[in-house]
Design a protein around this motif. Structure first.
Motif, PDB file in Angstrom:
ATOM      1  N   PHE A  59      -7.128 -11.928  21.095  1.00 60.91           N
ATOM      2  CA  PHE A  59      -6.667 -11.173  22.255  1.00 60.91           C
ATOM      3  C   PHE A  59      -5.156 -11.038  22.180  1.00 60.91           C
ATOM      4  CE2 PHE A  59      -4.541 -11.774  26.393  1.00 60.91           C
ATOM      5  CZ  PHE A  59      -4.760 -10.516  26.923  1.00 60.91           C
ATOM      6  N   ARG A  60      -4.691  -9.804  22.337  1.00 62.52           N
ATOM      7  CA  ARG A  60      -3.256  -9.509  22.415  1.00 62.52           C
ATOM      8  C   ARG A  60      -3.032  -8.598  23.613  1.00 62.52           C
ATOM      9  NH1 ARG A  60      -0.771  -7.114  17.166  1.00 62.52           N
ATOM     10  NH2 ARG A  60       1.085  -8.096  18.028  1.00 62.52           N
ATOM     11  N   ARG A  61      -2.012  -8.912  24.379  1.00 60.31           N
ATOM     12  CA  ARG A  61      -1.663  -8.012  25.470  1.00 60.31           C
ATOM     13  C   ARG A  61      -1.220  -6.673  24.874  1.00 60.31           C
ATOM     14  NH1 ARG A  61       2.891 -10.917  28.682  1.00 60.31           N
ATOM     15  NH2 ARG A  61       3.772 -10.558  26.633  1.00 60.31           N
ATOM     16  N   GLU A  62      -1.504  -5.602  25.569  1.00 57.29           N
ATOM     17  CA  GLU A  62      -1.141  -4.262  25.091  1.00 57.29           C
ATOM     18  C   GLU A  62       0.349  -4.178  24.769  1.00 57.29           C
ATOM     19  OE1 GLU A  62      -1.862  -0.861  23.497  1.00 57.29           O
ATOM     20  OE2 GLU A  62      -3.534  -1.772  24.568  1.00 57.29           O
ATOM     21  N   GLU A  63       1.196  -4.741  25.620  1.00 59.23           N
ATOM     22  CA  GLU A  63       2.642  -4.663  25.387  1.00 59.23           C
ATOM     23  C   GLU A  63       3.085  -5.434  24.143  1.00 59.23           C
ATOM     24  OE1 GLU A  63       2.174  -7.539  28.991  1.00 59.23           O
ATOM     25  OE2 GLU A  63       1.125  -5.814  28.137  1.00 59.23           O
ATOM     26  N   ASP A  64       2.295  -6.411  23.704  1.00 62.99           N
ATOM     27  CA  ASP A  64       2.630  -7.161  22.491  1.00 62.99           C
ATOM     28  C   ASP A  64       2.252  -6.400  21.223  1.00 62.99           C
ATOM     29  OD1 ASP A  64       3.607  -9.276  23.984  1.00 62.99           O
ATOM     30  OD2 ASP A  64       1.679 -10.298  24.038  1.00 62.99           O
ATOM     31  N   ARG A  65       1.411  -5.401  21.354  1.00 60.16           N
ATOM     32  CA  ARG A  65       0.965  -4.622  20.197  1.00 60.16           C
ATOM     33  C   ARG A  65       1.909  -3.465  19.868  1.00 60.16           C
ATOM     34  NH1 ARG A  65      -3.691  -1.936  20.227  1.00 60.16           N
ATOM     35  NH2 ARG A  65      -4.108  -2.435  18.063  1.00 60.16           N
ATOM     36  N   ILE A  66       2.768  -3.103  20.796  1.00 62.42           N
ATOM     37  CA  ILE A  66       3.651  -1.952  20.594  1.00 62.42           C
ATOM     38  C   ILE A  66       4.502  -2.169  19.343  1.00 62.42           C
ATOM     39  CG2 ILE A  66       5.582  -0.612  21.552  1.00 62.42           C
ATOM     40  CD1 ILE A  66       4.405  -1.282  24.349  1.00 62.42           C
ATOM     41  N   GLY A  67       4.337  -1.284  18.385  1.00 60.88           N
ATOM     42  CA  GLY A  67       5.088  -1.367  17.138  1.00 60.88           C
ATOM     43  C   GLY A  67       4.650  -2.491  16.219  1.00 60.88           C
ATOM     44  N   ASP A  68       3.534  -3.145  16.533  1.00 59.47           N
ATOM     45  CA  ASP A  68       3.092  -4.290  15.727  1.00 59.47           C
ATOM     46  C   ASP A  68       1.568  -4.323  15.624  1.00 59.47           C
ATOM     47  OD1 ASP A  68       3.190  -6.714  14.272  1.00 59.47           O
ATOM     48  OD2 ASP A  68       2.981  -7.885  16.111  1.00 59.47           O
ATOM     49  N   THR A  69       1.002  -3.281  15.039  1.00 55.47           N
ATOM     50  CA  THR A  69      -0.447  -3.274  14.846  1.00 55.47           C
ATOM     51  C   THR A  69      -0.842  -3.323  13.377  1.00 55.47           C
ATOM     52  OG1 THR A  69      -0.465  -0.859  14.933  1.00 55.47           O
ATOM     53  CG2 THR A  69      -0.903  -2.049  17.005  1.00 55.47           C
ATOM     54  N   GLU A  70       0.107  -3.110  12.478  1.00 50.76           N
ATOM     55  CA  GLU A  70      -0.221  -3.090  11.045  1.00 50.76           C
ATOM     56  C   GLU A  70      -0.788  -4.427  10.570  1.00 50.76           C
ATOM     57  OE1 GLU A  70       2.856  -1.643   8.474  1.00 50.76           O
ATOM     58  OE2 GLU A  70       3.304   0.029   9.826  1.00 50.76           O
ATOM     59  N   ARG A  71      -0.269  -5.541  11.105  1.00 53.37           N
ATOM     60  CA  ARG A  71      -0.743  -6.869  10.679  1.00 53.37           C
ATOM     61  C   ARG A  71      -2.213  -7.092  11.009  1.00 53.37           C
ATOM     62  NH1 ARG A  71       2.155 -11.412  13.196  1.00 53.37           N
ATOM     63  NH2 ARG A  71       2.037 -10.125  15.045  1.00 53.37           N
ATOM     64  N   GLU A  72      -2.711  -6.421  12.010  1.00 50.35           N
ATOM     65  CA  GLU A  72      -4.119  -6.581  12.381  1.00 50.35           C
ATOM     66  C   GLU A  72      -5.036  -6.179  11.229  1.00 50.35           C
ATOM     67  OE1 GLU A  72      -4.806  -4.534  16.069  1.00 50.35           O
ATOM     68  OE2 GLU A  72      -3.254  -5.687  17.111  1.00 50.35           O
ATOM     69  N   ALA A  73      -4.604  -5.228  10.426  1.00 51.65           N
ATOM     70  CA  ALA A  73      -5.416  -4.769   9.288  1.00 51.65           C
ATOM     71  C   ALA A  73      -5.550  -5.836   8.203  1.00 51.65           C
ATOM     72  CB  ALA A  73      -4.807  -3.497   8.698  1.00 51.65           C
ATOM     73  N   TRP A  74      -4.692  -6.837   8.220  1.00 57.38           N
ATOM     74  CA  TRP A  74      -4.791  -7.933   7.250  1.00 57.38           C
ATOM     75  C   TRP A  74      -6.067  -8.744   7.474  1.00 57.38           C
ATOM     76  CZ3 TRP A  74       0.711 -10.441   7.997  1.00 57.38           C
ATOM     77  CH2 TRP A  74       1.708  -9.524   7.614  1.00 57.38           C
ATOM     78  N   TYR A  75      -6.659  -8.622   8.655  1.00 56.85           N
ATOM     79  CA  TYR A  75      -7.831  -9.422   9.026  1.00 56.85           C
ATOM     80  C   TYR A  75      -8.970  -8.502   9.452  1.00 56.85           C
ATOM     81  CZ  TYR A  75      -4.144 -12.880   9.052  1.00 56.85           C
ATOM     82  OH  TYR A  75      -3.078 -13.672   8.683  1.00 56.85           O
ATOM     83  N   PRO A  76      -9.590  -7.825   8.506  1.00 56.50           N
ATOM     84  CA  PRO A  76     -10.613  -6.829   8.857  1.00 56.50           C
ATOM     85  C   PRO A  76     -11.867  -7.416   9.504  1.00 56.50           C
ATOM     86  CG  PRO A  76     -10.537  -7.180   6.485  1.00 56.50           C
ATOM     87  CD  PRO A  76      -9.378  -7.933   7.064  1.00 56.50           C
ATOM     88  N   ASP A  77     -12.102  -8.706   9.334  1.00 58.98           N
ATOM     89  CA  ASP A  77     -13.306  -9.311   9.908  1.00 58.98           C
ATOM     90  C   ASP A  77     -13.094  -9.839  11.324  1.00 58.98           C
ATOM     91  OD1 ASP A  77     -14.665  -8.763   7.553  1.00 58.98           O
ATOM     92  OD2 ASP A  77     -14.119 -10.694   6.657  1.00 58.98           O
ATOM     93  N   ILE A  78     -11.877  -9.739  11.829  1.00 62.40           N
ATOM     94  CA  ILE A  78     -11.569 -10.226  13.171  1.00 62.40           C
ATOM     95  C   ILE A  78     -11.449  -9.037  14.114  1.00 62.40           C
ATOM     96  CG2 ILE A  78      -9.896 -11.460  14.593  1.00 62.40           C
ATOM     97  CD1 ILE A  78      -9.111 -13.063  12.087  1.00 62.40           C
ATOM     98  N   ARG A  79     -12.083  -9.155  15.269  1.00 60.80           N
ATOM     99  CA  ARG A  79     -11.988  -8.108  16.282  1.00 60.80           C
ATOM    100  C   ARG A  79     -10.728  -8.356  17.127  1.00 60.80           C
ATOM    101  NH1 ARG A  79     -16.396  -8.876  20.059  1.00 60.80           N
ATOM    102  NH2 ARG A  79     -14.935 -10.178  21.145  1.00 60.80           N
TER     103      ARG A  79
END
Length: 178
Positions: free
Chosen positions: A33-53
């Motif tokens: 879980f990430r707050r929407e405001e914490d994702r601004i400009g920082d979503t690329e790292r999420e792709a490092w973990y394709p098995d995690i929702r």
């Protein structure tokens, strides 16, 4: 299989939790879980973990019956609130330090966990890191003789960011004291 979720996706999660958990067959990191405001400009790292929702809905995590444990790795001022919400939804909690700003708030969390038959505990994983284990081995060997003073530095720590109610002891100092 233990299904867990993280609250937060900062340094502690990326550098200290996930590298260890990726090698554990009996632990599945299902959600972060990430707050929407914490994702601004920082979503690329999420792709490092394709098995995690990844989700911006804490309610989604709380209402997921498969998740048994929620690991709270957020800013210190939100640890108590997230821990209580997780426990109220019958999830075990592991809370990054500082666990809570006061003894009373920590006791509330432990009492709530106990009343629901759940586990609430503070995370202290650094005692298992290679640098700490090596230092312990060297000290225990006696090769250094009687130690009078030890200096330890966290050069990335900026005291101006200490939040009210949380001093240095609550943050990084617990590692060296431990």
């Amino acid at each position: 299989m233990l299904n867990i979720a993280f609250v937060g996706f900062g340094n502690a999660v990326v550098n200290y939790h996930l590298p260890y958990l990726e090698r554990k067959d009996q632990i599945n990191v299902k959600s972060i879980f990430r707050r929407e405001e914490d994702r601004i400009g920082d979503t690329e790292r999420e792709a490092w973990y394709p098995d995690i929702r990844f989700t911006t809905s804490f309610e989604e995590v709380l209402n997921d019956d498969e998740i048994e444990l929620i690991v709270i790795c957020t800013h210190v001022d939100s640890h108590v609130a997230y821990a209580k919400q997780a426990l109220e939804h019958n999830k075990h909690v592991l809370v990054e330090k500082p666990f809570a700003p006061t003894v009373e708030e920590a006791e509330e969390i432990f009492d709530l966990a106990k009343s629901k038959g759940l586990i609430a505990m503070a995370n202290q994983n650094r005692r298992f890191d290679g640098d700490f284990l090596t230092l312990k081995k060297v000290i225990d060997s006696g090769v250094l003789g009687r130690l009078i003073e030890i200096q330890s530095h966290y050069d990335y720590f900026n005291p101006q960011h200490i939040q009210k109610g949380f001093g240095l002891l609550h943050g990084l100092a617990v590692h060296t004291i431990d």
